[in-house]
Write a protein that holds these residues in place. Sequence first.
Motif, short mmCIF file in Angstrom:
data_model
loop_
_atom_site.label_atom_id
_atom_site.label_comp_id
_atom_site.label_asym_id
_atom_site.label_seq_id
_atom_site.Cartn_x
_atom_site.Cartn_y
_atom_site.Cartn_z
N ALA A 94 0.82 -1.21 0.00
CA ALA A 94 0.00 0.00 0.00
C ALA A 94 0.86 1.26 0.00
O ALA A 94 0.45 2.29 -0.52
N ALA A 95 2.05 1.19 0.57
CA ALA A 95 2.92 2.37 0.62
C ALA A 95 3.40 2.76 -0.78
O ALA A 95 3.28 3.91 -1.20
N PHE A 96 3.96 1.80 -1.50
CA PHE A 96 4.54 2.11 -2.82
C PHE A 96 3.52 2.00 -3.95
O PHE A 96 3.71 2.54 -5.03
N GLY A 97 2.48 1.25 -3.70
CA GLY A 97 1.57 0.90 -4.77
C GLY A 97 1.99 -0.41 -5.40
O GLY A 97 3.18 -0.67 -5.59
N GLY A 98 1.02 -1.26 -5.66
CA GLY A 98 1.35 -2.55 -6.25
C GLY A 98 0.28 -3.57 -5.98
O GLY A 98 -0.91 -3.24 -5.97
N MET A 99 0.70 -4.76 -5.68
CA MET A 99 -0.25 -5.86 -5.54
C MET A 99 0.13 -6.75 -4.37
O MET A 99 1.26 -7.19 -4.27
N TRP A 100 -0.85 -6.97 -3.52
CA TRP A 100 -0.71 -7.98 -2.47
C TRP A 100 -0.89 -9.35 -3.15
O TRP A 100 -1.84 -9.54 -3.92
N ILE A 101 0.05 -10.25 -2.87
CA ILE A 101 -0.02 -11.58 -3.48
C ILE A 101 -0.35 -12.60 -2.41
O ILE A 101 0.13 -12.50 -1.27
N ARG A 102 -1.18 -13.58 -2.77
CA ARG A 102 -1.49 -14.64 -1.82
C ARG A 102 -0.21 -15.37 -1.44
O ARG A 102 0.56 -15.74 -2.33
N PRO A 103 0.04 -15.57 -0.14
CA PRO A 103 1.30 -16.21 0.26
C PRO A 103 1.43 -17.61 -0.32
O PRO A 103 0.45 -18.36 -0.40
N TYR A 104 2.66 -17.91 -0.71
CA TYR A 104 2.98 -19.23 -1.28
C TYR A 104 3.82 -19.96 -0.25
O TYR A 104 4.92 -19.51 0.09
N PHE A 105 3.34 -21.09 0.24
CA PHE A 105 4.06 -21.80 1.29
C PHE A 105 4.71 -23.09 0.79
O PHE A 105 5.86 -23.37 1.09
N THR A 129 -4.11 2.21 -13.19
CA THR A 129 -4.84 1.68 -12.04
C THR A 129 -5.29 0.25 -12.36
O THR A 129 -4.96 -0.29 -13.42
N SER A 130 -6.00 -0.37 -11.43
CA SER A 130 -6.54 -1.70 -11.65
C SER A 130 -7.76 -1.90 -10.77
O SER A 130 -7.82 -1.37 -9.66
N ASP A 131 -8.73 -2.65 -11.27
CA ASP A 131 -9.91 -2.99 -10.49
C ASP A 131 -9.71 -4.22 -9.62
O ASP A 131 -10.59 -4.59 -8.86
N ASP A 132 -8.56 -4.84 -9.74
CA ASP A 132 -8.34 -6.10 -9.04
C ASP A 132 -8.39 -5.90 -7.53
O ASP A 132 -7.87 -4.91 -7.01
N ARG A 133 -8.98 -6.83 -6.83
CA ARG A 133 -9.10 -6.72 -5.37
C ARG A 133 -7.74 -6.71 -4.68
O ARG A 133 -7.61 -6.21 -3.56
#
Length: 145
Positions: A94-105, A129-133
């Motif tokens: 959220a600070a830089f802008g981008g995408m949160w990715i689901r963690p890969y374990f 921008t993007s509409d992605d959640r």
Amino acid sequence: MNIFFDVDYTILGLDNSLRPDTREVFQRLVDEGHLVYIWSGQGERWEVVRKFELEPFVSGVYEKPLSDFFNRLEGLGVPVVPDFIIDDYPEITAAFGGMWIRPYFFRNDHDQEMEHVHRVITEFADTGTSDDRQYRAKGTKVPLF
Ligand SMILES: [Mg+2]
């Protein structure tokens, strides 16, 4: 764009497996004219970059700031300001802008998050921008998960 990828749980599992499609998506981003960087709160993860032969695609490997993100870039030797970051940790996204990715374990051949990342980056590069959640505009409040 300067695109920064986190390491642990973003491209690397707890089991030390590389997330599916990581190399392919890095190649595609470079082909599209982007610069791909790797950073990690655990330091400069050259061992991961070398082990999985990511060097041809990567423009730099850095330690990631864990707080005071913008002010710490220079001290950590990060020579550019990230335009888009991909991280399983929502605050820095959220600070830089981008995408949160689901963690890969753990190794999961059905994981398609890297393709998802590529779609969101492409949309952002085209439209700003993007509409992605999972997309976070620069400077947005930390999302609650
Ligand atoms: Mg991580």
